[in-house]
Motif scaffolding. Sequence first.
Motif, PDB file in Angstrom:
ATOM      1  N   UNK A  58      27.158  56.046  19.246  1.00 15.23           N
ATOM      2  CA  UNK A  58      26.624  55.039  18.321  1.00 15.23           C
ATOM      3  C   UNK A  58      26.504  53.707  19.045  1.00 15.23           C
ATOM      4  N   UNK A  59      25.371  53.076  18.862  1.00 10.73           N
ATOM      5  CA  UNK A  59      25.184  51.777  19.510  1.00 10.73           C
ATOM      6  C   UNK A  59      25.379  50.703  18.460  1.00 10.73           C
ATOM      7  N   UNK A  60      26.231  49.750  18.757  1.00 11.39           N
ATOM      8  CA  UNK A  60      26.362  48.601  17.864  1.00 11.39           C
ATOM      9  C   UNK A  60      25.285  47.604  18.292  1.00 11.39           C
ATOM     10  N   UNK A  61      24.144  47.724  17.632  1.00  2.00           N
ATOM     11  CA  UNK A  61      22.973  46.957  18.074  1.00  2.00           C
ATOM     12  C   UNK A  61      23.180  45.452  17.910  1.00  2.00           C
ATOM     13  N   UNK A  62      23.924  45.072  16.863  1.00  3.10           N
ATOM     14  CA  UNK A  62      24.151  43.634  16.649  1.00  3.10           C
ATOM     15  C   UNK A  62      25.050  43.083  17.757  1.00  3.10           C
ATOM     16  N   UNK A  63      26.084  43.863  18.123  1.00  2.00           N
ATOM     17  CA  UNK A  63      26.973  43.412  19.209  1.00  2.00           C
ATOM     18  C   UNK A  63      26.199  43.320  20.521  1.00  2.00           C
ATOM     19  N   UNK A  64      25.308  44.283  20.750  1.00  2.00           N
ATOM     20  CA  UNK A  64      24.507  44.227  21.985  1.00  2.00           C
ATOM     21  C   UNK A  64      23.584  43.018  21.996  1.00  2.00           C
ATOM     22  N   UNK A  65      23.003  42.741  20.833  1.00  2.00           N
ATOM     23  CA  UNK A  65      22.115  41.579  20.734  1.00  2.00           C
ATOM     24  C   UNK A  65      22.910  40.301  20.993  1.00  2.00           C
ATOM     25  N   UNK A  66      24.119  40.251  20.413  1.00  2.00           N
ATOM     26  CA  UNK A  66      24.957  39.054  20.586  1.00  2.00           C
ATOM     27  C   UNK A  66      25.282  38.833  22.066  1.00  2.00           C
ATOM     28  N   UNK A  67      25.640  39.934  22.736  1.00  2.00           N
ATOM     29  CA  UNK A  67      26.007  39.821  24.160  1.00  2.00           C
ATOM     30  C   UNK A  67      24.798  39.385  24.991  1.00  2.00           C
ATOM     31  N   UNK A  68      23.644  39.978  24.710  1.00  2.00           N
ATOM     32  CA  UNK A  68      22.443  39.641  25.493  1.00  2.00           C
ATOM     33  C   UNK A  68      22.042  38.189  25.261  1.00  2.00           C
ATOM     34  N   UNK A  69      22.132  37.760  24.003  1.00  2.00           N
ATOM     35  CA  UNK A  69      21.712  36.389  23.676  1.00  2.00           C
ATOM     36  C   UNK A  69      22.665  35.370  24.302  1.00  2.00           C
ATOM     37  N   UNK A  70      23.969  35.681  24.230  1.00  2.00           N
ATOM     38  CA  UNK A  70      24.988  34.745  24.729  1.00  2.00           C
ATOM     39  C   UNK A  70      24.816  34.496  26.227  1.00  2.00           C
ATOM     40  N   UNK A  71      24.415  35.552  26.911  1.00  2.00           N
ATOM     41  CA  UNK A  71      24.300  35.458  28.363  1.00  2.00           C
ATOM     42  C   UNK A  71      23.130  34.572  28.812  1.00  2.00           C
ATOM     43  N   UNK A  72      22.157  34.391  27.922  1.00  2.00           N
ATOM     44  CA  UNK A  72      20.959  33.633  28.307  1.00  2.00           C
ATOM     45  C   UNK A  72      21.292  32.148  28.403  1.00  2.00           C
ATOM     46  N   UNK A  73      21.041  31.576  29.578  1.00  2.00           N
ATOM     47  CA  UNK A  73      21.387  30.168  29.800  1.00  2.00           C
ATOM     48  C   UNK A  73      20.208  29.228  29.660  1.00  2.00           C
ATOM     49  N   UNK A  74      19.033  29.781  29.386  1.00  2.00           N
ATOM     50  CA  UNK A  74      17.844  28.931  29.230  1.00  2.00           C
ATOM     51  C   UNK A  74      16.907  29.629  28.256  1.00  2.00           C
ATOM     52  N   UNK A  75      15.917  28.885  27.781  1.00  2.00           N
ATOM     53  CA  UNK A  75      14.948  29.497  26.855  1.00  2.00           C
ATOM     54  C   UNK A  75      14.174  30.624  27.535  1.00  2.00           C
ATOM     55  N   UNK A  76      13.877  30.434  28.812  1.00  2.00           N
ATOM     56  CA  UNK A  76      13.133  31.478  29.543  1.00  2.00           C
ATOM     57  C   UNK A  76      13.985  32.747  29.620  1.00  2.00           C
ATOM     58  N   UNK A  77      15.276  32.565  29.925  1.00  3.20           N
ATOM     59  CA  UNK A  77      16.168  33.727  30.024  1.00  3.20           C
ATOM     60  C   UNK A  77      16.325  34.387  28.656  1.00  3.20           C
ATOM     61  N   UNK A  78      16.373  33.572  27.609  1.00  3.63           N
ATOM     62  CA  UNK A  78      16.508  34.127  26.262  1.00  3.63           C
ATOM     63  C   UNK A  78      15.263  34.934  25.888  1.00  3.63           C
ATOM     64  N   UNK A  79      14.096  34.385  26.201  1.00  5.22           N
ATOM     65  CA  UNK A  79      12.852  35.101  25.894  1.00  5.22           C
ATOM     66  C   UNK A  79      12.841  36.443  26.632  1.00  5.22           C
ATOM     67  N   UNK A  80      13.247  36.425  27.884  1.00  4.63           N
ATOM     68  CA  UNK A  80      13.252  37.666  28.673  1.00  4.63           C
ATOM     69  C   UNK A  80      14.243  38.663  28.082  1.00  4.63           C
ATOM     70  N   UNK A  81      15.430  38.178  27.688  1.00  2.00           N
ATOM     71  CA  UNK A  81      16.448  39.090  27.142  1.00  2.00           C
ATOM     72  C   UNK A  81      16.001  39.672  25.807  1.00  2.00           C
ATOM     73  N   UNK A  82      15.395  38.842  24.978  1.00  2.00           N
ATOM     74  CA  UNK A  82      14.956  39.330  23.657  1.00  2.00           C
ATOM     75  C   UNK A  82      13.794  40.324  23.816  1.00  2.00           C
ATOM     76  N   UNK A  83      12.888  40.002  24.696  1.00  2.00           N
ATOM     77  CA  UNK A  83      11.741  40.903  24.901  1.00  2.00           C
ATOM     78  C   UNK A  83      12.196  42.262  25.432  1.00  2.00           C
ATOM     79  N   UNK A  84      13.255  42.238  26.239  1.00  3.33           N
ATOM     80  CA  UNK A  84      13.739  43.495  26.827  1.00  3.33           C
ATOM     81  C   UNK A  84      14.672  44.263  25.893  1.00  3.33           C
ATOM     82  N   UNK A  85      15.083  43.648  24.789  1.00  4.94           N
ATOM     83  CA  UNK A  85      16.038  44.290  23.880  1.00  4.94           C
ATOM     84  C   UNK A  85      15.422  45.583  23.316  1.00  4.94           C
ATOM     85  N   UNK A  86      16.096  46.723  23.521  1.00  7.95           N
ATOM     86  CA  UNK A  86      15.396  47.981  23.228  1.00  7.95           C
ATOM     87  C   UNK A  86      15.597  48.547  21.818  1.00  7.95           C
ATOM     88  N   UNK A  87      16.468  47.940  20.987  1.00  6.68           N
ATOM     89  CA  UNK A  87      16.878  48.641  19.769  1.00  6.68           C
ATOM     90  C   UNK A  87      16.087  48.292  18.507  1.00  6.68           C
TER      91      UNK A  87
END
Length: 260
Positions: A58-87
């Motif tokens: 089971x994938x905790x998609x919200x936890x994965x989203x939280x981790x990916x978003x938190x790691x983004x240090x800039x808007x560009x990084x956030x856009x890349x992380x959100x676009x790559x989010x697979x769930x």
Amino acid sequence: MDGDFDRNAMLAALAWQVELGAVDTIGDAPVDRFEVKPEPKAKPAAAAAPHAPVVVPEVDTVAEARAAAKEAGSLEALAAAQEAFPHCELKRGARNFVFADGRPEARVMVIGEGPGAEEDAQGKPFVGRSGQLLDKMFAAIGLARDAADAGAALYITNVVPWRPPQNRDPDSEELAMMRPFVERHIELAAPELIVLMGNPACGALLGKRGITRLRGNWHEVGGVPAMPMFHPSFLLRRPEMKRHAWADLLTVKARLEGLG
Ligand code: URA
């Protein structure tokens, strides 16, 4: 006359399909889905090996989203992380990822619901009919997404970055999955004020719906004052409600001028 009738009927059928979200043709020949025989279903792996059931983690998609978003240090990084989010299932049906438009340095960040057909085609939020109204509404209080002066600019995004099929509202699961990205988006853009357009934006970020009651009063999202307003697409259908939107815009303007 018959020819005219056929043409009108065909145009009406076409408009109906576009309304349902069928904006692309994907084959040269029509397919009658009622005649197509279903493909035989693949045997589940568990049936082939009854003593070794396949365990799908089971994938905790919200936890994965939280981790990916938190790691983004800039808007560009956030856009890349959100676009790559697979769930998020919405990603599969969309043509484009729609992140933001306007100036990230703007004092006001507008958050809508999700891309429609035009936004999906162009990869930018609020560029269709409701976007044109949104631009007019903010121009009336001296704000524009492309203003050279950041003080008079807008920054615009949505709670979901992919177009929901047939323009339906994003569901609660999709909103929950995308919420960490929007919250990080707000942190990184650091606006002075937020405007939440319509119920899905309020539901995702305030945890409340009922735009008629919410609008006109200040709320808070991540420590930033947030004003819920009627969505421009609602105002296109109910122009008599524009006077409420005008009152809310004046409240936003007063706050920007230090008066509200
Ligand atoms: N409606 C929205 O909420 N967002 C858009 O980007 C377009 C229409």
